[in-house]
Scaffold this active site. Structure first.
Site, PDB file in Angstrom:
ATOM      1  N   ARG A 200      26.380 -57.160-116.302  1.00  0.00           N
ATOM      2  CA  ARG A 200      26.173 -57.826-114.377  1.00  0.00           C
ATOM      3  C   ARG A 200      24.998 -56.573-114.187  1.00  0.00           C
ATOM      4  O   ARG A 200      24.804 -57.283-113.419  1.00  0.00           O
ATOM      5  CB  ARG A 200      27.649 -56.703-113.681  1.00  0.00           C
ATOM      6  CG  ARG A 200      28.815 -57.503-114.517  1.00  0.00           C
ATOM      7  CD  ARG A 200      30.018 -56.875-113.428  1.00  0.00           C
ATOM      8  NE  ARG A 200      30.865 -57.935-113.579  1.00  0.00           N
ATOM      9  CZ  ARG A 200      32.339 -57.457-112.764  1.00  0.00           C
ATOM     10  NH1 ARG A 200      32.406 -56.847-112.689  1.00  0.00           N
ATOM     11  NH2 ARG A 200      33.475 -58.430-113.202  1.00  0.00           N
TER      12      ARG A 200
ATOM     13  N   ASP B 217      36.299 -56.129 -97.621  1.00  0.00           N
ATOM     14  CA  ASP B 217      35.848 -55.885 -98.931  1.00  0.00           C
ATOM     15  C   ASP B 217      34.942 -54.702 -98.938  1.00  0.00           C
ATOM     16  O   ASP B 217      34.165 -54.632 -97.989  1.00  0.00           O
ATOM     17  CB  ASP B 217      36.173 -57.288 -99.420  1.00  0.00           C
ATOM     18  CG  ASP B 217      36.030 -57.351-100.688  1.00  0.00           C
ATOM     19  OD1 ASP B 217      36.904 -57.392-101.687  1.00  0.00           O
ATOM     20  OD2 ASP B 217      34.800 -57.123-101.397  1.00  0.00           O
TER      21      ASP B 217
END
Length: 294
Positions: free
Chosen positions: A50, A163
């Protein structure tokens, strides 16, 4: 220019460049402290994969240079931390995921909440998706409630999605999704709440209708924060498939803080693989992974 900003290389083509064990351990410790997410050694290759794109964006030449930026330069960590969090957090979400929860919400939870507030004229139901990711859960909630309002017309609703990742919150606000992601949406809801492009491209996308978007708000929130700056009369909170990434003590603290935002009689929905075991909060289980504040 700082010493770590060198000519970029294509890291995905360089099999010899990897995130060192030491830097991974420091990243794992940092992420655990900042957002509560566990990154065991088995996640090192995932984190490495990532971060490759982020390293290319920064124009860095290697993972070691990225480690220099985070841990061996003045001010580098502070500036980079939001991007690191965005890169390593998992954002798995689907429309109408675990559909039995939505059925329970429609047939049991909302009717009971409205019955308890029958003296109010058109009460406002507040529902919070506490780990909303890209917004699929929040918009699923909104679709269900909008259908119920259309049938009954005796209440209003508002949905909050929160979030830690600013990237997924931006997508939630845009409300644009790959067409194949909305396949789980029931056909009747699909026709009412989802717009298709007149000229779909090679990867067709859809968008949630503006009437629904106006009823869903997205805000950034770190569940590890000591307090949450939101209403304390929420009717339903979704916290599904999030606690599994936290340590036990953090799980208990997050649940306690969220329950304090529920009105008496409000409901907390967890993932089916999660439970309230280990928390000191007094809740009554009313369905699988559905708990009511008493």
């Amino acid at each position: 220019m700082p010493p770590f900003a060198r000519t970029a290389v294509r890291l995905d083509d360089d099999d010899d460049d990897h995130l060192s064990v030491h830097d991974f351990q420091r990243i794992a410790s940092l992420i655990g402290k900042e957002v509560g997410i566990k990154l065991p050694p088995t996640k090192r290759l995932m984190v490495e994969g990532r971060l490759r794109k982020r390293i290319r964006v920064l124009g860095l030449s290697s993972f070691d240079r990225y480690g220099d930026l985070l841990f061996r330069s003045d001010g580098g960590l502070e500036a980079e931390l939001p991007f690191l969090i965005n890169a390593v957090t998992t954002n798995k979400t689907d429309f109408f995921r675990e559909p039995e929860h939505f059925e329970c919400m429609e047939k049991v939870l909302v009717p009971k909440l409205l019955e308890a507030r029958r003296s109010e004229r058109k009460p406002l139901l507040k529902v919070w998706s506490a780990a909303s990711s890209t917004g699929a859960e929040a918009y699923s909630i909104a679709m269900l409630l909008a259908d119920m309002v259309a049938q009954q017309r005796d209440f209003r609703f508002a949905v909050l999605g929160t979030d830690i990742s600013s990237d997924v919150l931006d997508q939630g606000r845009r409300a644009v999704y790959p067409a194949d992601q909305v396949v789980p949406v029931p056909p009747a809801m699909h026709s009412r709440y989802i717009m298709h492009a007149r000229r779909p491209g090679l990867r067709p996308e859809v968008r949630i209708v503006p009437e629904l978007r106006r009823l869903v708000r997205f805000e950034r929130l770190n569940l590890m924060d000591a307090a949450y700056p939101f209403d304390k009369d929420v009717d339903i909170i979704f916290l599904r498939n999030v606690l599994i990434y936290f340590e036990k003590q953090d799980q208990a603290a997050v649940v306690t803080r969220l329950v304090n935002h529920l009105r008496p009689g409000g409901y907390l929905l967890l993932g089916h693989s999660e439970s309230m075991i280990g928390t000191s909060v007094t809740m009554r289980q009313v369905a699988p992974a559905v708990f009511q504040r008493v």
